[in-house]
Design an enzyme around this catalytic site. Sequence first.
Site, PDB file in Angstrom:
ATOM      1  CE  LYS A 160      -3.347   3.716   4.237  1.00 32.88           C
ATOM      2  NZ  LYS A 160      -2.553   2.622   4.753  1.00 32.88           N
ATOM      3  CG  ASP A 179      -5.411  -1.559   3.055  1.00 32.12           C
ATOM      4  OD1 ASP A 179      -5.837  -2.138   2.029  1.00 32.12           O
ATOM      5  OD2 ASP A 179      -5.723  -1.928   4.204  1.00 32.12           O
TER       6      ASP A 179
END
Length: 273
Positions: A160, A179
């Site tokens: 991420k 997220d």
Amino acid sequence: MATGRAAPKLARTSNAKPKRKAQPKATAKPPGKPKPAAKPRPKANAREQLARLAQALPEPRCELDHANAWQLLIATILSAQSTDARVNMVTPELFRRYPAPAALGAAELPEVERLIHSTGFFRNKAKAIVATSRAIAERHGGEVPRSLEALVELQGVARKTANVVLGTAYRLATGIVVDTHAGRVARRLGITREDDPAKVERDLCAIVPEAEWVDTGHRLVLHGRYVCRAQQPDCGCCPVQELCPSAEHVALGNVAERGERERARIAAARPAI
Ligand code: SF4
């Protein structure tokens, strides 16, 4: 006349009523056919939903303050289990004291821990940003590498974080940032049923053209942070309301007006956007 002896008990005769067996309670509903599994939503609808979001937020931006790829990398590592607003409070002083990867890579850990303390998990984060900065200075000539493979080799950097840095700093589409906000919005819109961010990302990448990956990630994050909140999503203000299977309230105003309200809300929370 009483004899003082107890009378013998009478044996049960065959005429005695047998005890009724307890019957199972009747269920409220007769058992019917098993519910068929919900059909996956058609891809065209998901594309329409994302197009509405793109109309509302044509130029989405990352909310972490940064002046270059290295600062964004450090800020993103610090944002784990914290908020962008909190990270933005500590990074100005951190980058003033340590303006480049070599400087932060040579920093004393207790001093770095003190500076980033309020972001939480400060010991692990301090180790990660110092080690990562040292590696960038010593192995990558002071430049944040431009590949996912090289980035995830750095301490404290997972997929991420790498997607955030490559997409935001270099406009390289290596994936879609998922997220907690982006994952929630994608599930509420019915684009995915997955909880695992990697699987949510896979489902999103399957319907979003690669050229849109970077902005789509930012849009989903902003939409989830300011409108499709975890508690009390503001469906009335949502530009996707009519297309959302999770919508709770009637839409207030037309799509353009709702998009305008969403932009204004984000701008008010963050004047730089
Ligand atoms: S309609 Fe409500 S649940 Fe659906 S995306 Fe908008 S805010 Fe979220």
